[in-house]
Design a protein around this motif. Structure first.
Motif, short mmCIF file in Angstrom:
data_model
loop_
_atom_site.label_atom_id
_atom_site.label_comp_id
_atom_site.label_asym_id
_atom_site.label_seq_id
_atom_site.Cartn_x
_atom_site.Cartn_y
_atom_site.Cartn_z
N THR A 49 40.43 29.33 45.09
CA THR A 49 40.45 27.98 45.68
C THR A 49 39.08 27.53 46.20
OG1 THR A 49 41.69 26.59 47.22
CG2 THR A 49 41.13 28.79 48.01
N ASP A 102 41.51 33.30 47.62
CA ASP A 102 40.11 33.49 47.23
C ASP A 102 39.66 34.87 47.66
OD1 ASP A 102 37.88 31.27 46.20
OD2 ASP A 102 37.02 33.07 47.11
N LYS A 105 35.13 32.06 53.03
CA LYS A 105 35.68 30.77 52.56
C LYS A 105 37.09 30.58 53.09
CE LYS A 105 32.95 30.30 48.38
NZ LYS A 105 32.90 30.16 46.94
N ALA A 121 42.90 38.03 42.50
CA ALA A 121 44.08 37.65 41.72
C ALA A 121 44.69 38.87 41.03
CB ALA A 121 43.69 36.61 40.68
N TYR A 166 45.14 36.13 35.22
CA TYR A 166 45.32 36.01 36.67
C TYR A 166 46.64 35.30 36.99
CZ TYR A 166 40.24 36.92 37.35
OH TYR A 166 38.99 37.46 37.38
C1 LIG Z 1 33.35 28.09 41.38
S1 LIG Z 1 34.49 28.43 42.65
C2 LIG Z 1 35.70 27.19 42.34
C3 LIG Z 1 36.37 26.72 43.59
C4 LIG Z 1 37.44 25.64 43.43
N1 LIG Z 1 38.56 26.09 42.62
C5 LIG Z 1 36.88 24.35 42.87
O1 LIG Z 1 37.14 24.05 41.71
O2 LIG Z 1 36.16 23.64 43.58
C6 LIG Z 1 35.33 29.90 42.10
C7 LIG Z 1 36.03 30.64 43.22
O3 LIG Z 1 36.89 31.63 42.65
C8 LIG Z 1 36.85 32.79 43.44
N2 LIG Z 1 37.25 33.90 42.56
C9 LIG Z 1 36.65 34.30 41.40
N3 LIG Z 1 37.32 35.31 40.84
C10 LIG Z 1 38.39 35.57 41.65
C11 LIG Z 1 39.47 36.52 41.60
N4 LIG Z 1 39.57 37.42 40.61
N5 LIG Z 1 40.39 36.49 42.59
C12 LIG Z 1 40.28 35.60 43.61
N6 LIG Z 1 39.28 34.69 43.71
C13 LIG Z 1 38.35 34.66 42.74
C14 LIG Z 1 35.41 32.86 43.95
O4 LIG Z 1 35.29 33.60 45.15
C15 LIG Z 1 35.07 31.38 44.16
O5 LIG Z 1 35.29 30.95 45.48
#
Ligand SMILES: C[S@@+](CC[C@H](N)C(=O)[O-])C[C@H]1O[C@@H](n2cnc3c(N)ncnc32)[C@H](O)[C@@H]1O
Length: 249
Positions: free
Chosen positions: A90, A112, A117, A140, A170
């Motif tokens: 998120t 997240d 965050k 995830a 995921y």
């Molecule tokens: C580029 S940000 C996108 C945030 C939001 N969804 C948006 O579109 O504005 C990607 C987020 O995904 C989280 N993330 C990446 N891989 C993940 C995983 N396997 N499980 C949980 N969170 C994850 C990261 O920590 C990051 O905060």
């Protein structure tokens, strides 16, 4: 709070109606404004978003979040009290927080892996008095094997988190059979589509539809991919933390 011009600019009223056939209520618009101000405030210490101009926030966070679930705005009977959403990755709360704001009878898990965050989002949600979310720090891949979360969600939302087949790994284990994963993407190619179809099949789903469109202010290209879960996901998915990204299906 500081004076910040509203992301609910006058011309937006017509755009909501024309593009989504829907209008937020005045109360919801006030909440959007407060959300914007709080995110800008937290951005001074923490990089929650790079979209800090009111128009960018309106188009690329609010409008974009709602465009992916627009079928739920027009078909309210697809939601019942207690419908469960999860926003995987998120970040600054998109698309999960706008969805929680307009569907107060649904619950939205905001997942997240970055603790700071989720800590910031928890404060923002308290300030906005939003009580239908579950902020959750974790990966995830781990949540997908958690007995209370696996196969328990109606909708999974993923925006800018991972490549499509990784996002599918995921999301699908977390969905109930009959649930839908919505992948928010920019450009989309037939090659990506073939790879995604094969991954989704292994995970117990089908690619139901691909919706291509442009954003209303800057005409940026977007695609939303709708994955339907049609049978339970095999126990081996999601694989261990990091494996989906290193060895995409
Ligand atoms: C580029 S940000 C996108 C945030 C939001 N969804 C948006 O579109 O504005 C990607 C987020 O995904 C989280 N993330 C990446 N891989 C993940 C995983 N396997 N499980 C949980 N969170 C994850 C990261 O920590 C990051 O905060």
């Amino acid at each position: 709070m500081n004076e910040i011009s509203s992301p609910q600019l006058p011309e937006m009223t017509a755009i909501w109606q024309e593009t989504l056939n829907w209008q937020p209520t005045p109360e919801q618009q006030i909440l959007f404004q407060q959300l914007f101000e709080l995110i800008i405030q937290f951005n001074q210490q923490l990089n929650l978003t790079r979209l800090t101009e009111p128009e960018e926030f309106w188009e690329k966070h609010l409008w974009d979040s709602f465009r992916g679930i627009s079928f739920l705005l027009s078909e309210k009977n697809l939601l019942s009290p207690g419908t469960k959403f999860i926003d995987i990755g998120t970040g600054g709360g998109f698309p999960g927080i706008p969805v929680a704001l307009i569907f107060p009878e649904s619950s939205v898990t905001l997942l997240d892996s970055t603790r700071k965050k989720i800590t910031a989002l928890t404060t923002i949600l308290e300030e906005l008095k939003i009580n239908n979310t579950l902020p959750w720090v974790g990966r995830a891949e781990a949540l997908g094997q958690h007995p209370k979360h696996r196969e328990s969600y109606d909708f999974a939302l993923l925006r800018a988190v991972a490549p499509p087949s990784v996002s599918a790994e995921y999301a699908l284990p977390l969905l109930k059979v009959g649930g839908t994963a919505i992948l928010y993407r920019g450009h989309w190619t037939p090659e990506e589509e073939q790879q995604l179809i094969s991954a989704v099949k292994q995970l117990g789903g089908v690619l139901e539809s691909v919706d291509g469109f442009n954003t209303p202010l800057t005409q940026s290209i977007r695609h939303c991919l709708y994955l339907k879960k049609v049978r339970p996901t095999a126990k081996q998915y999601p694989r261990a933390i990091g494996v989906p990204g290193q060895k995409p299906l």
